[in-house]
Enzyme design. Sequence first.
Site, mmCIF file in Angstrom:
data_model
loop_
_atom_site.group_PDB
_atom_site.id
_atom_site.type_symbol
_atom_site.label_atom_id
_atom_site.label_comp_id
_atom_site.label_asym_id
_atom_site.label_seq_id
_atom_site.Cartn_x
_atom_site.Cartn_y
_atom_site.Cartn_z
ATOM 1 N N TRP A 72 0.983 0.485 -7.763
ATOM 2 C CA TRP A 72 0.478 0.349 -9.138
ATOM 3 C C TRP A 72 -0.586 1.375 -9.472
ATOM 4 O O TRP A 72 -0.597 1.931 -10.581
ATOM 5 C CB TRP A 72 0.017 -1.087 -9.389
ATOM 6 C CG TRP A 72 1.198 -2.007 -9.340
ATOM 7 C CD1 TRP A 72 1.487 -2.916 -8.372
ATOM 8 C CD2 TRP A 72 2.301 -2.031 -10.255
ATOM 9 N NE1 TRP A 72 2.693 -3.522 -8.636
ATOM 10 C CE2 TRP A 72 3.213 -3.009 -9.781
ATOM 11 C CE3 TRP A 72 2.616 -1.350 -11.422
ATOM 12 C CZ2 TRP A 72 4.417 -3.299 -10.444
ATOM 13 C CZ3 TRP A 72 3.812 -1.639 -12.086
ATOM 14 C CH2 TRP A 72 4.680 -2.601 -11.594
ATOM 15 N N ASP B 41 -7.849 -2.189 -12.376
ATOM 16 C CA ASP B 41 -6.661 -2.987 -12.681
ATOM 17 C C ASP B 41 -6.759 -4.256 -11.822
ATOM 18 O O ASP B 41 -6.574 -4.209 -10.606
ATOM 19 C CB ASP B 41 -5.401 -2.169 -12.323
ATOM 20 C CG ASP B 41 -4.116 -2.984 -12.461
ATOM 21 O OD1 ASP B 41 -4.187 -4.166 -12.847
ATOM 22 O OD2 ASP B 41 -3.033 -2.421 -12.172
ATOM 23 N N LYS C 4 0.084 -13.475 -13.871
ATOM 24 C CA LYS C 4 0.020 -13.870 -12.456
ATOM 25 C C LYS C 4 -0.972 -15.004 -12.219
ATOM 26 O O LYS C 4 -0.605 -16.055 -11.722
ATOM 27 C CB LYS C 4 -0.286 -12.667 -11.582
ATOM 28 C CG LYS C 4 0.850 -11.660 -11.686
ATOM 29 C CD LYS C 4 0.705 -10.506 -10.787
ATOM 30 C CE LYS C 4 1.926 -9.631 -10.858
ATOM 31 N NZ LYS C 4 2.045 -8.890 -12.136
HETATM 32 N N1 PMP Z 1 -0.729 -3.622 -12.128
HETATM 33 C C1 PMP Z 1 -0.419 -4.517 -11.168
HETATM 34 C C2 PMP Z 1 -1.381 -4.742 -10.047
HETATM 35 C C3 PMP Z 1 0.798 -5.210 -11.233
HETATM 36 O O1 PMP Z 1 1.113 -6.107 -10.275
HETATM 37 C C4 PMP Z 1 1.683 -4.972 -12.306
HETATM 38 C C5 PMP Z 1 2.990 -5.695 -12.467
HETATM 39 N N2 PMP Z 1 3.405 -6.522 -11.533
HETATM 40 C C6 PMP Z 1 1.320 -4.015 -13.250
HETATM 41 C C7 PMP Z 1 0.100 -3.370 -13.138
HETATM 42 C C8 PMP Z 1 2.229 -3.687 -14.400
HETATM 43 O O2 PMP Z 1 2.184 -4.722 -15.309
HETATM 44 P P1 PMP Z 1 3.273 -4.866 -16.474
HETATM 45 O O3 PMP Z 1 4.585 -5.129 -15.835
HETATM 46 O O4 PMP Z 1 2.746 -6.049 -17.244
HETATM 47 O O5 PMP Z 1 3.248 -3.623 -17.254
#
Ligand code: PMP
Length: 334
Positions: free
Chosen positions: A71, A140, A164
């Site tokens: 991520w 994040d 989550k």
């Molecule tokens: N950051 C993290 C730590 C994630 O786990 C995720 C998605 N699982 C995201 C960003 C991306 O999020 P989204 O799918 O809502 O764009």
Amino acid sequence: MIFVLELTHRGATFGKINDEAERSLRQVFDIPSNYKVLFLQGGGTGQFSAVPLNLCFSSDDVVDYIVTGTWSSKAAKEAEKYCKVNRVLPKTDVFTGIPPQSEWKLSKNAKYVYYCANETIHGVEFDFVPETNGVPLVCDMSSNVLTRPVDISKFGLIFAGAQKNAGIPGVTFIIVRDDLVGHALPICPTVFDYKINADNKSLYNTPPTFSIYVLGLVFKWILSKGGVAEMQSFSAEKSRLVYDVIDSSEGFYHSVIKKHSRSRMNIPFRIGGPSGNDELEKKFLEEAKAQGMINLKGHRSVGGIRISLFNAITLEETKALVELLKSFLQANKV
Ligand code: PMP
């Protein structure tokens, strides 16, 4: 309640739901008054763009990214479209933990330092807040927000998707210090402009009303359970139960993550050795499914099994899974 689906977002009734969700978040996460709270769409992925678009003054600005998994790697790639990204750690596809801060190559003039507090796919979690010596810290927290107390004043900006630990998909909340709001690049889309959204209480355009409603309920639920400090001991207990089985399995369950960086939220591991035994992993997933435990397959980029222990997973559910891990070990270890 279903009536929320019938409300206009411009009316007083939804306005109260929106205000209440913000108030509860401020309370549960102890957010100082010099921070704005925004409820936006576009997910964590949207924020990968929104952060550089709001925090950089020009495309020549340098930003530091601490890449510790998928991520933060995606976030760094997205930021490269808008500014100059310095990767603080050597580039790699293998993520097994957080290298010590003494090995980081932070730049002198970064607009911000970015990291992902919990890498959901790799199961790598920071057990400390990076020191940036005054440079705004951006985090994040999509997959570990509200699972422990956080000193918000150490951060310039925190964002997290709701889905989550805080609710259902559709809304991402952003906590941003006042001085970082109001400098968006001219190319920043209006829906991502923090100032426009702050000035309009996140109601500049149609918000995901039901997702915001659920967000407010979850914040109150966390408060009713004793707040984020209670979520912290709860997640520590659940994850310890799982790691104990992994560690005492003599390699039958194999995790590559360094102990100090192990995630309390997501626990990826292989069965039957470091590269996993396909047959055993398939069998484990089938047995788990037969007991009503689904979605335990690891992300395709790392394979194997992944156990997720978000706030909504109970201790009883965790114990049931641990029992399965133990009996599967006994039945299949050679
Ligand atoms: N950051 C993290 C730590 C994630 O786990 C995720 C998605 N699982 C995201 C960003 C991306 O999020 P989204 O799918 O809502 O764009």
